[in-house]
Design a protein around this motif. Structure first.
Motif, PDB file in Angstrom:
ATOM      1  N   VAL A 329      55.755  15.634  20.172  1.00 29.98           N
ATOM      2  CA  VAL A 329      55.939  14.684  20.390  1.00 29.98           C
ATOM      3  C   VAL A 329      55.129  13.447  19.952  1.00 29.98           C
ATOM      4  O   VAL A 329      55.858  12.249  19.759  1.00 29.98           O
ATOM      5  N   GLU A 330      53.883  13.616  19.716  1.00 31.78           N
ATOM      6  CA  GLU A 330      52.915  12.631  19.236  1.00 31.78           C
ATOM      7  C   GLU A 330      53.739  12.196  17.696  1.00 31.78           C
ATOM      8  O   GLU A 330      53.613  11.142  17.404  1.00 31.78           O
ATOM      9  N   SER A 331      54.234  13.062  16.999  1.00 27.69           N
ATOM     10  CA  SER A 331      54.717  12.839  15.735  1.00 27.69           C
ATOM     11  C   SER A 331      55.922  11.805  15.720  1.00 27.69           C
ATOM     12  O   SER A 331      55.824  10.855  14.918  1.00 27.69           O
ATOM     13  N   ALA A 332      56.897  12.505  16.516  1.00 29.64           N
ATOM     14  CA  ALA A 332      57.941  11.432  16.853  1.00 29.64           C
ATOM     15  C   ALA A 332      57.451   9.982  17.245  1.00 29.64           C
ATOM     16  O   ALA A 332      58.289   9.064  16.796  1.00 29.64           O
ATOM     17  N   LEU A 333      56.646   9.967  18.150  1.00 30.11           N
ATOM     18  CA  LEU A 333      56.203   8.628  18.922  1.00 30.11           C
ATOM     19  C   LEU A 333      55.670   7.894  17.832  1.00 30.11           C
ATOM     20  O   LEU A 333      56.087   6.526  17.878  1.00 30.11           O
ATOM     21  N   ILE A 334      54.720   8.461  16.906  1.00 30.32           N
ATOM     22  CA  ILE A 334      54.073   7.305  16.015  1.00 30.32           C
ATOM     23  C   ILE A 334      55.014   7.002  14.955  1.00 30.32           C
ATOM     24  O   ILE A 334      54.921   5.863  14.545  1.00 30.32           O
ATOM     25  N   VAL A 335      56.086   7.781  14.599  1.00 26.54           N
ATOM     26  CA  VAL A 335      57.181   7.202  13.961  1.00 26.54           C
ATOM     27  C   VAL A 335      57.908   6.159  14.564  1.00 26.54           C
ATOM     28  O   VAL A 335      58.299   5.107  13.938  1.00 26.54           O
ATOM     29  N   GLY A 336      58.238   6.429  15.799  1.00 22.95           N
ATOM     30  CA  GLY A 336      58.896   5.362  16.622  1.00 22.95           C
ATOM     31  C   GLY A 336      58.109   4.053  16.635  1.00 22.95           C
ATOM     32  O   GLY A 336      58.841   2.873  16.480  1.00 22.95           O
ATOM     33  N   ARG A 337      57.123   3.883  16.869  1.00 22.28           N
ATOM     34  CA  ARG A 337      56.335   2.735  17.028  1.00 22.28           C
ATOM     35  C   ARG A 337      56.335   2.101  15.679  1.00 22.28           C
ATOM     36  O   ARG A 337      56.187   0.828  15.652  1.00 22.28           O
ATOM     37  N   ALA A 338      55.800   2.727  14.574  1.00 25.63           N
ATOM     38  CA  ALA A 338      55.743   2.421  13.428  1.00 25.63           C
ATOM     39  C   ALA A 338      57.074   1.738  12.725  1.00 25.63           C
ATOM     40  O   ALA A 338      57.276   0.462  12.250  1.00 25.63           O
ATOM     41  N   ALA A 339      58.325   2.208  13.269  1.00 26.76           N
ATOM     42  CA  ALA A 339      59.371   2.014  12.612  1.00 26.76           C
ATOM     43  C   ALA A 339      59.911   0.720  13.587  1.00 26.76           C
ATOM     44  O   ALA A 339      60.595  -0.531  12.877  1.00 26.76           O
ATOM     45  N   LEU A 340      59.589   0.660  14.678  1.00 29.26           N
ATOM     46  CA  LEU A 340      59.637  -0.568  15.605  1.00 29.26           C
ATOM     47  C   LEU A 340      59.029  -1.836  15.105  1.00 29.26           C
ATOM     48  O   LEU A 340      59.558  -2.989  15.031  1.00 29.26           O
ATOM     49  N   ASP A 341      57.760  -1.401  14.636  1.00 29.20           N
ATOM     50  CA  ASP A 341      56.996  -2.641  13.795  1.00 29.20           C
ATOM     51  C   ASP A 341      57.554  -3.156  12.846  1.00 29.20           C
ATOM     52  O   ASP A 341      57.550  -4.360  12.277  1.00 29.20           O
ATOM     53  N   ALA A 342      58.102  -2.117  11.968  1.00 23.68           N
ATOM     54  CA  ALA A 342      58.791  -2.574  10.681  1.00 23.68           C
ATOM     55  C   ALA A 342      60.336  -2.983  10.836  1.00 23.68           C
ATOM     56  O   ALA A 342      61.137  -3.370   9.945  1.00 23.68           O
ATOM     57  N   GLY A 343      60.964  -3.197  12.068  1.00 24.57           N
ATOM     58  CA  GLY A 343      62.170  -3.483  12.315  1.00 24.57           C
ATOM     59  C   GLY A 343      63.280  -2.514  11.891  1.00 24.57           C
ATOM     60  O   GLY A 343      64.455  -2.948  11.793  1.00 24.57           O
ATOM     61  N   GLU A 344      62.797  -1.230  11.769  1.00 24.80           N
ATOM     62  CA  GLU A 344      63.937  -0.163  11.611  1.00 24.80           C
ATOM     63  C   GLU A 344      64.194   0.298  12.975  1.00 24.80           C
ATOM     64  O   GLU A 344      63.881   1.313  13.546  1.00 24.80           O
ATOM     65  N   PHE A 345      65.036  -0.432  13.816  1.00 20.18           N
ATOM     66  CA  PHE A 345      65.599  -0.128  15.071  1.00 20.18           C
ATOM     67  C   PHE A 345      66.180   1.202  15.259  1.00 20.18           C
ATOM     68  O   PHE A 345      66.018   1.990  16.172  1.00 20.18           O
ATOM     69  N   GLN A 346      67.141   1.546  14.089  1.00 28.07           N
ATOM     70  CA  GLN A 346      67.973   2.725  14.173  1.00 28.07           C
ATOM     71  C   GLN A 346      67.032   4.006  14.195  1.00 28.07           C
ATOM     72  O   GLN A 346      66.900   5.006  14.989  1.00 28.07           O
ATOM     73  N   LEU A 347      65.970   4.053  13.246  1.00 32.45           N
ATOM     74  CA  LEU A 347      64.881   5.006  12.869  1.00 32.45           C
ATOM     75  C   LEU A 347      64.104   5.001  14.363  1.00 32.45           C
ATOM     76  O   LEU A 347      63.663   6.060  14.751  1.00 32.45           O
ATOM     77  N   ALA A 348      63.768   3.815  14.846  1.00 34.55           N
ATOM     78  CA  ALA A 348      62.967   3.898  15.942  1.00 34.55           C
ATOM     79  C   ALA A 348      63.476   4.759  17.197  1.00 34.55           C
ATOM     80  O   ALA A 348      62.888   5.323  17.842  1.00 34.55           O
ATOM     81  N   ARG A 349      64.976   4.028  17.279  1.00 34.15           N
ATOM     82  CA  ARG A 349      65.640   4.815  18.243  1.00 34.15           C
ATOM     83  C   ARG A 349      65.836   6.296  18.274  1.00 34.15           C
ATOM     84  O   ARG A 349      65.446   7.123  19.351  1.00 34.15           O
TER      85      ARG A 349
END
Length: 546
Positions: A329-349
């Motif tokens: 879970v933590e691995s997926a969450l940290i990638v989601g937050r980083a993708a949101l900051d980078a504007g990669e909404f599809q990857l974040a979702r």
């Protein structure tokens, strides 16, 4: 056993001797005072043995008569001592059972039968009886008297320590514990009490010296000492991190070596290394502990190791962490937050959905709400995710003795216990009970019925609400009850209904006064409104809180 064997050997030797004499007949002649005595050799041997036996029996009789007073006195002394120990044993059992009266009587009886100098347990029984009777001062006096006896000194210190703890005198309790540690470093209670005193004042070096003085014998004791030493080293490193990064680095790395899965030690060591521009070594420390114990603080420090990195650089570092610990879970969450900051909404979702499948909890839905607001701006969907976050299980946190903290601390703020914080999910809060009650409360946009209107306008509204006959709610041409607008019309303000069109009553009930002509109010921020996927909500006229 050996005595019986000795007697058997003696009898066997005598038998062999008599047999040897019987096989060799002879005479024995003795001349004494002009007379000549002749006897056979066997008779002479038997006579000599009889004389020796007679002498021994006479010696035993004389000795018994001579020592009879001492024997009688010893018998009564032993009997008195046995009675005293029996009374002492009964008193200790009564004290353990909580029978203060019996313990007091047995203590007095044991003191009469046994000298307290010969048996120090009488002092302990007397002190326990005083505690059961509620005479705390007498018990403290007994414990203080034990300090003069080397054999009872540790027991007296223990009793004084417990009494000081009961009275809340922490300084006195710490004093007794330190004296006990000086006399016996292996005492667990004394070491723990002295450590709590030193750690409460931030004396990390003194606590480390005190811990090193303890002699750990078993494997479990050595592991316990190593674990607590790691906690003290981590606390010391956190304390001097800003003033002396080199000392903090040395202490934190030693703590990390003692406990490789200890998250605070790894975080402190990495921060100290980053301040000394040792990015590779600090990242290696975080990667090592991430493989054993994924933690959100580790991920945050890892991806922000270089302050000048772009959002895509931080996303790359987050993906590297995810590759070290997949299906977490933590691995997926940290990638989601980083993708949101980078504007990669599809990857974040996608990362957030994967985290929701692995372990749905509050932070997952909050992150999904942030993604929804940043990508689409759909407030209805945002409130839907917020509602799910409100009902989801809580995120893990640092918990110690029921206290939930945002950051790790070496001691518990409640009890002062060392190494009390654990990273786990806290207990469910009472807020969930309140949420379940809110499911049955009226919608926030509809005010509660008023018994007496305050203005003339309110009176007119009440009269009109009573005279207008409500129409059945099943007719499709009836105006809708005020509800949350759909996503297509979210940007258009809601229009107030016409006066004749009152909301249809539910289950045939009459509309309450004050609700007929109430204008439509926008939903409050905490109300997620009607879910967009619920198509029946627009026609039923019912409100749905969550």
């Amino acid at each position: 056993m050996f005595r019986i064997l000795f007697y058997l050997v003696v009898v066997f030797v005598l038998g062999l001797g008599f047999a040897w004499l019987a096989e060799r007949p002879g005479d024995l002649a003795i001349t004494f005072s002009g007379y000549r005595y002749e006897v056979s050799l066997m008779v002479a041997a038997v006579g000599i043995v009889a004389i020796v036996a007679t002498v021994m029996i006479l010696w035993w009789l004389i000795r018994s008569i001579w020592t009879s007073p001492y024997t009688v006195a010893r018998y009564f002394r032993v009997r008195r001592r046995d009675r005293g120990y029996q009374a002492l044993s009964t008193g200790m059992i009564a004290a353990g059972a909580g029978d203060g009266g019996l313990a007091r009587r047995m203590s007095q009886q044991a003191a009469k039968l046994i000298s307290a100098d010969q048996e120090p347990l009488i002092h302990l029984l007397d002190a326990q009886a005083a505690l059961l009777d509620g005479d705390r001062q007498a018990a403290r006096d007994r414990f203080t008297a034990m300090l003069d006896d080397p054999e009872m000194r540790l027991l007296g210190l223990r009793g004084l320590y417990l009494e000081a703890e009961r009275l809340g005198e922490r300084d006195a309790a710490r004093h007794y514990a330190e004296r006990a540690v000086e006399a016996a470093p292996q005492l667990e209670w004394a070491v723990n009490a002295a450590l709590e005193g030193k750690t409460g004042e931030g004396e990390w070096d003194g606590a480390l010296k005190l811990l090193d003085s303890r002699k750990a014998t078993g494997k479990d004791e050595r592991e316990s000492v190593a674990s607590r030493r790691a906690v003290l080293l981590t606390a010391k490193a956190m304390d001097v991190l800003d003033a002396d990064p080199q000392t903090a680095r040395t202490a934190a790395l030693e703590a990390h070596k003692l406990r490789p899965d200890f998250v605070p030690a790894a975080l402190t060591a990495a921060r100290a290394l980053f301040r000394q521009n040792e990015l590779r070594k600090g990242s290696k420390v975080l990667e090592t502990v991430w493989k054993k114990e994924p933690h959100p603080e580790i991920a945050d420090v890892y991806i922000h190791a270089r302050p000048g990195d772009s959002t895509h650089d931080r996303l790359a570092r987050a993906k590297k962490l995810q590759s070290l610990k997949r299906n977490n879970v933590e691995s997926a969450l940290i990638v989601g937050r980083a993708a949101l900051d980078a504007g990669e909404f599809q990857l974040a979702r996608e990362s957030c959905e994967a985290a929701a499948r692995l372990g749905p909890r509050e932070s997952v839905y909050l992150l999904m709400a942030d993604i929804e607001e940043a990508e689409t701006g759909d407030q209805g969907r945002v409130r839907q995710w917020l509602a799910k976050a409100l009902r989801a299980p809580r995120d893990p946190a640092w918990v110690a003795d029921g206290y939930v903290a945002e950051r790790w601390a070496p001691i518990s703020p409640v009890t002062g216990k060392l190494d009390a914080f654990e990273w786990r999910m806290p207990m469910e809060r009472l807020a969930q009970v309140v949420e379940s009650e809110e499911d049955f409360s009226p919608a926030p946009s509809i005010p509660a019925p008023k018994e007496e209107p305050e203005t003339a306008e309110a009176e007119t509204v009440v009269i009109e609400a009573e005279t207008v006959k409500p129409e059945p709610a099943a007719k499709p041409q009836e105006p809708e009850k005020p509800s949350e607008p759909s996503p297509e019309t979210a940007k258009t303000p809601p229009q107030p209904p016409e006066p004749p069109a009152n909301p249809a009553p539910v289950n045939g009930q009459k509309a309450a006064p004050g609700e007929a002509e109430e204008p439509v109010k926008p939903p409050i921020p905490d109300d997620p409104g009607v879910e967009p996927d619920d198509k029946d909500a627009s026609t039923s006229g019912r409100f749905r809180l969550f």
